[in-house]
Design a protein around this motif. Structure first.
Motif, PDB file in Angstrom:
ATOM      1  N   LEU A 242       0.902  13.802 -20.984  1.00 55.92           N
ATOM      2  CA  LEU A 242       1.758  13.044 -22.048  1.00 55.92           C
ATOM      3  C   LEU A 242       3.741  14.354 -21.356  1.00 55.92           C
ATOM      4  CD1 LEU A 242      -0.146  13.022 -25.069  1.00 55.92           C
ATOM      5  CD2 LEU A 242       1.350  10.915 -24.681  1.00 55.92           C
ATOM      6  N   ASN A 243       4.495  13.523 -22.118  1.00 53.42           N
ATOM      7  CA  ASN A 243       5.707  14.434 -22.001  1.00 53.42           C
ATOM      8  C   ASN A 243       5.630  15.114 -23.737  1.00 53.42           C
ATOM      9  OD1 ASN A 243       8.218  15.554 -22.162  1.00 53.42           O
ATOM     10  ND2 ASN A 243       9.595  13.771 -21.385  1.00 53.42           N
ATOM     11  N   PHE A 244       5.495  16.581 -23.469  1.00 60.19           N
ATOM     12  CA  PHE A 244       4.485  16.805 -24.833  1.00 60.19           C
ATOM     13  C   PHE A 244       6.122  18.048 -25.256  1.00 60.19           C
ATOM     14  CE2 PHE A 244       1.893  20.036 -27.692  1.00 60.19           C
ATOM     15  CZ  PHE A 244       3.355  19.402 -29.032  1.00 60.19           C
ATOM     16  N   SER A 252      10.000  21.270 -22.801  1.00 65.11           N
ATOM     17  CA  SER A 252       9.082  20.039 -22.955  1.00 65.11           C
ATOM     18  C   SER A 252       7.499  20.817 -21.915  1.00 65.11           C
ATOM     19  CB  SER A 252       9.042  18.554 -23.028  1.00 65.11           C
ATOM     20  OG  SER A 252       9.919  18.436 -22.670  1.00 65.11           O
ATOM     21  N   GLN A 253       6.381  19.945 -21.782  1.00 71.51           N
ATOM     22  CA  GLN A 253       5.520  20.488 -20.901  1.00 71.51           C
ATOM     23  C   GLN A 253       4.861  19.104 -20.948  1.00 71.51           C
ATOM     24  OE1 GLN A 253       1.936  22.053 -24.097  1.00 71.51           O
ATOM     25  NE2 GLN A 253       3.053  23.204 -23.409  1.00 71.51           N
ATOM     26  N   GLY A 278      12.083  24.100 -17.053  1.00 69.70           N
ATOM     27  CA  GLY A 278      13.102  23.888 -17.730  1.00 69.70           C
ATOM     28  C   GLY A 278      13.198  22.990 -18.464  1.00 69.70           C
ATOM     29  N   GLY A 279      11.344  22.109 -18.026  1.00 72.71           N
ATOM     30  CA  GLY A 279      11.211  21.195 -19.642  1.00 72.71           C
ATOM     31  C   GLY A 279      11.053  19.935 -18.859  1.00 72.71           C
ATOM     32  N   TYR A 294       2.610  13.467 -11.356  1.00 73.95           N
ATOM     33  CA  TYR A 294       4.356  12.932 -10.872  1.00 73.95           C
ATOM     34  C   TYR A 294       5.020  13.231 -12.812  1.00 73.95           C
ATOM     35  CZ  TYR A 294       2.598  11.601  -6.518  1.00 73.95           C
ATOM     36  OH  TYR A 294       1.692  11.375  -5.341  1.00 73.95           O
ATOM     37  N   THR A 295       5.427  14.593 -11.960  1.00 74.37           N
ATOM     38  CA  THR A 295       7.505  14.327 -13.331  1.00 74.37           C
ATOM     39  C   THR A 295       8.279  14.364 -13.480  1.00 74.37           C
ATOM     40  OG1 THR A 295       7.675  15.088 -15.616  1.00 74.37           O
ATOM     41  CG2 THR A 295       6.289  16.795 -14.416  1.00 74.37           C
TER      42      THR A 295
END
Length: 444
Positions: A242-244, A252-253, A278-279, A294-295
């Motif tokens: 998840l992008n949380f 965010s993390q 930076g999130g 990957y994000t």
């Protein structure tokens, strides 16, 4: 010839498709009546069944696209399109739209673009891509509710939720994973509408009385939106990503969640989390083997994380994050989505770093791209010196253009390129128009 929705032309394949569907139904019924054990639990359909095309959000297509691909039909939706469209097992196109009135959920027939059915849903539908199972049954969310339909559009069940559900995924046969903008996680039996695991609430400030709490910040990945984008699911390892944004955190993390069984029952629990400088922006994407997540970061960097531990493997300066997603092939090619009009770029994951394979500065990409098993990539580009758009296929070997197909009366940007199990292609512009491409032999 190509026809617009409402035209009188009927492709010759209609009878063939109907016969194939009839034989499938007969086979299922016959098997169900036999003494053998038949697994009829819902799974992702073989088409472009969900946001990102699959559970991994990899936007990768195995079916071969026909050499004689041509525009078959177009259809306006009546409002802006912001979520990527999907294509079901039977090539029906699922699209959601932010309309002022009338239908904002449409299932469009692949032969002519006519509506198989449409619905007027509550706010929040516009950020959802449909999830489609092998029986062409759609699953989708609106504020406060997640719903399952049958293939004809009748509601099978409703599940109350906190906030706005995001585009759903299958986590296992017969099990649908739903994450909401307020940080609620649900694992639902797709047939009985019962929870397969106890629900999880990632944030204490979830507000049942205000379904749109934080929703306005989801587009910008703001702190009040706990989960702004759909998860990526690794069914083989029983985990999702998840992008949380934790409550009170400065950024965010990426959070990994396990849903493996404990003492005979499924339990959702945190496996690890990774604080990205930076999130995080957009949805995580998984490699084909489930080993890498990957994000994108807010700093414009592409970040690769070890999926088992969350440890950073490498970062790459993408020069901007754009839509915050990408296309990833099984052999490690990555096509990131840059800011609108950014050069089309292809990278390769080398394990401890990413390297640029090629870049086309002369192509202004305005869409999430799709890599294919045929060594090509499909994307939507802005025509030179014009405001119109075209669908383009390029070679992953050297970036050369293989073909370009105009999108008539287009503008703005496209939300992605979906490829059906038969190699048909569908895309939609944000101004609210759907384009469907098929083999000329099937159109004539």
């Amino acid at each position: 010839m190509a026809v617009t929705a409402g035209g009188r032309g009927v492709p010759r394949r209609v009878a063939t498709t109907f016969a194939a569907l009839l034989m499938t139904v007969i086979a299922v019924v016959a098997s169900a009546c036999s003494d053998g054990e038949v697994d009829v639990r819902s799974v992702a359909g073989p088409g472009w069944s969900s946001y990102g095309g699959n559970a991994a959000n990899s936007n990768f297509a195995y079916p071969a696209v026909p050499d004689d691909l041509a525009l078959s039909w177009t259809r306006p939706t009546g409002g802006p399109v912001t979520a990527p469209i999907t294509i079901s097992t039977q090539s029906n196109v699922g699209v959601t739209s932010n309309t002022a009135s009338g239908c904002n959920l449409l299932i469009l027939d692949p032969h002519s673009g006519r509506k198989n059915f449409c619905k007027r849903m509550r706010p929040g539908i516009e950020v959802n891509s449909l999830l489609s199972d092998q029986f062409d049954q759609p699953y989708v969310g609106e504020e406060t509710t997640f719903l399952a339909f049958n293939a004809g559009g009748a509601i099978r069940w409703r599940m109350p939720v906190l906030g706005v559900p995001l585009s759903a995924k299958f986590a296992a046969p017969g099990q649908v994973l739903v994450a909401t903008t307020q940080g609620q996680l649900l694992l639902i039996d797709s047939q009985t509408n019962e929870l397969v695991a106890p629900e999880v609430r990632l944030r204490a400030d979830a507000n049942p009385d205000d379904p749109t709490y934080g929703f306005g910040e989801c587009v910008t990945n703001g702190p009040r939106c706990a989960v702004p984008a759909p998860p990526a699911v690794d069914e083989a390892h029983q985990r999702f990503f998840l992008n949380f944004w934790p409550q009170g955190a400065i950024a965010s993390q990426v959070r990994a969640m396990s849903y493996a069984e404990q003492n005979g029952a499924r339990v959702m629990r945190e496996a690890w989390h990774a604080d990205v400088p930076g999130g995080v922006v957009g949805s995580p994407t998984l490699s084909a083997d489930g080993g890498t997540v990957y994000t994108f970061s807010r700093l414009g960097k592409l970040v690769a994380l070890d999926a088992a531990t969350g440890k950073t493997r490498w970062t790459y300066d993408n020069g901007g994050y754009g839509f915050g997603t990408m296309s990833v092939s099984p052999d490690g090619l990555i096509m990131p989505t840059g800011v609108l009009g950014a050069p089309l770029t292809l990278l390769r994951d080398r394990g401890d770093h990413a390297e640029q394979v090629w870049q086309r500065k002369d192509l202004a990409s305005v869409s999430l791209s799709t890599l294919t098993d045929q060594g090509t990539a499909w994307t939507v580009i802005r025509d030179k010196g014009k405001d119109t758009l075209s669908l383009a296929e390029v070679s992953t070997a050297d970036g050369s253009t293989k073909r370009t197909l105009p999108l008539p009366e287009s503008g703005g940007f496209a939300t992605g390129v979906a490829v059906s199990a038969r190699g048909q292609i569908a895309t939609a512009t944000n101004i609210g128009k759907v384009y469907f491409f098929d083999s000329k032999a099937e159109i004539d």
